[in-house]
Each structure stands twice: as C-alpha cells, then as structure tokens.
Design a protein around this motif. Structure first.
Motif, PDB file in Angstrom:
ATOM      1  N   VAL A   1      50.188   5.013 -16.607  1.00  0.00           N
ATOM      2  CA  VAL A   1      51.728   4.026 -16.409  1.00  0.00           C
ATOM      3  C   VAL A   1      51.377   3.173 -15.224  1.00  0.00           C
ATOM      4  CG1 VAL A   1      53.628   2.831 -16.720  1.00  0.00           C
ATOM      5  CG2 VAL A   1      53.357   5.840 -16.923  1.00  0.00           C
ATOM      6  N   LEU A   2      51.356   1.919 -16.159  1.00  0.00           N
ATOM      7  CA  LEU A   2      50.734   0.691 -15.430  1.00  0.00           C
ATOM      8  C   LEU A   2      52.061   0.022 -15.345  1.00  0.00           C
ATOM      9  CD1 LEU A   2      48.181  -1.539 -17.344  1.00  0.00           C
ATOM     10  CD2 LEU A   2      47.934   0.707 -15.876  1.00  0.00           C
ATOM     11  N   ASN A   3      51.834  -1.284 -14.081  1.00  0.00           N
ATOM     12  CA  ASN A   3      53.170  -1.477 -13.516  1.00  0.00           C
ATOM     13  C   ASN A   3      53.379  -2.665 -15.093  1.00  0.00           C
ATOM     14  OD1 ASN A   3      53.028  -1.216 -11.147  1.00  0.00           O
ATOM     15  ND2 ASN A   3      52.185  -2.867 -10.145  1.00  0.00           N
ATOM     16  N   SER A   4      53.113  -2.893 -16.072  1.00  0.00           N
ATOM     17  CA  SER A   4      53.341  -4.133 -16.736  1.00  0.00           C
ATOM     18  C   SER A   4      54.172  -2.757 -18.431  1.00  0.00           C
ATOM     19  CB  SER A   4      52.428  -4.033 -17.686  1.00  0.00           C
ATOM     20  OG  SER A   4      51.506  -3.022 -18.669  1.00  0.00           O
ATOM     21  N   GLY A   5      54.090  -1.650 -17.537  1.00  0.00           N
ATOM     22  CA  GLY A   5      55.044  -0.782 -18.722  1.00  0.00           C
ATOM     23  C   GLY A   5      54.065  -0.151 -19.258  1.00  0.00           C
ATOM     24  N   ALA A   6      53.195  -0.766 -19.602  1.00  0.00           N
ATOM     25  CA  ALA A   6      52.012   0.459 -20.339  1.00  0.00           C
ATOM     26  C   ALA A   6      51.888   1.398 -20.153  1.00  0.00           C
ATOM     27  CB  ALA A   6      50.866  -0.883 -20.989  1.00  0.00           C
ATOM     28  N   ALA A   7      51.460   2.732 -20.835  1.00  0.00           N
ATOM     29  CA  ALA A   7      51.114   3.674 -20.944  1.00  0.00           C
ATOM     30  C   ALA A   7      49.341   4.113 -21.024  1.00  0.00           C
ATOM     31  CB  ALA A   7      51.809   4.417 -21.301  1.00  0.00           C
ATOM     32  N   PHE A   8      48.744   4.269 -21.160  1.00  0.00           N
ATOM     33  CA  PHE A   8      47.582   5.705 -20.776  1.00  0.00           C
ATOM     34  C   PHE A   8      47.853   6.142 -21.300  1.00  0.00           C
ATOM     35  CE2 PHE A   8      46.425   0.723 -20.640  1.00  0.00           C
ATOM     36  CZ  PHE A   8      45.525   0.304 -21.774  1.00  0.00           C
ATOM     37  N   ALA A   9      46.673   7.395 -21.820  1.00  0.00           N
ATOM     38  CA  ALA A   9      46.776   8.558 -21.623  1.00  0.00           C
ATOM     39  C   ALA A   9      44.614   8.951 -21.581  1.00  0.00           C
ATOM     40  CB  ALA A   9      46.968   9.602 -23.235  1.00  0.00           C
ATOM     41  N   ARG A  10      44.282  10.294 -21.120  1.00  0.00           N
ATOM     42  CA  ARG A  10      42.892  10.823 -21.561  1.00  0.00           C
ATOM     43  C   ARG A  10      42.938  11.856 -21.710  1.00  0.00           C
ATOM     44  NH1 ARG A  10      38.119   8.856 -18.109  1.00  0.00           N
ATOM     45  NH2 ARG A  10      39.238   6.752 -17.701  1.00  0.00           N
ATOM     46  N   ILE A  11      42.686  12.383 -22.491  1.00  0.00           N
ATOM     47  CA  ILE A  11      42.075  13.969 -22.820  1.00  0.00           C
ATOM     48  C   ILE A  11      40.502  13.899 -22.806  1.00  0.00           C
ATOM     49  CG2 ILE A  11      41.862  15.481 -24.861  1.00  0.00           C
ATOM     50  CD1 ILE A  11      44.506  13.990 -26.482  1.00  0.00           C
TER      51      ILE A  11
END
Length: 67
Positions: free
Chosen positions: A39-49
C-alpha cells in the motif's frame, strides 16, 4: 482450472458456495503463500503473485488511490 495472470499460470481448484447470500470462492493458497501486497502513501494498493517455482511473478493494481 488453470488460472493465468500475466505470464504466471497455475492449476487451481475452486469451490463456489451458492447457498449463501453471495458467492464465495474457497481454497486460494496463493494468497498466504505466494501473494504480497503493498500500500502506497497515496492509498493505492498493488499485489504481486509469484509462481510456485518463484521464477515468475505478476504485479497489478489491486486498488486505485482514489477508491
């Protein structure tokens, strides 16, 4: 069922429960074993599989910043 996200392919069993008020998918071991989220400071969330061999991975935007 074979699931493909990007270059990562995995054979996965899915169990769907229809007797509840909404569909539920059970049995997703990659969430605890090979998936990481950021989760970035901007609120965006990335996932990695990652693949089972951990040789390949795919990253994607799971939640935009302005959700």
């Amino acid at each position: 069922m074979t699931v493909k996200i990007g270059d990562v392919k995995i054979d996965q069993n899915f169990f769907v429960e229809y007797e509840v008020s909404h569909s539920v998918i059970l049995g997703q071991p990659f969430i605890t074993l090979r998936m990481e989220t950021k989760v970035l400071n901007s609120g965006a969330a990335f996932a990695r599989i990652r693949s089972q061999s951990r040789g390949k991975s795919v990253q994607f935007l799971a939640m935009p910043a302005n959700h």
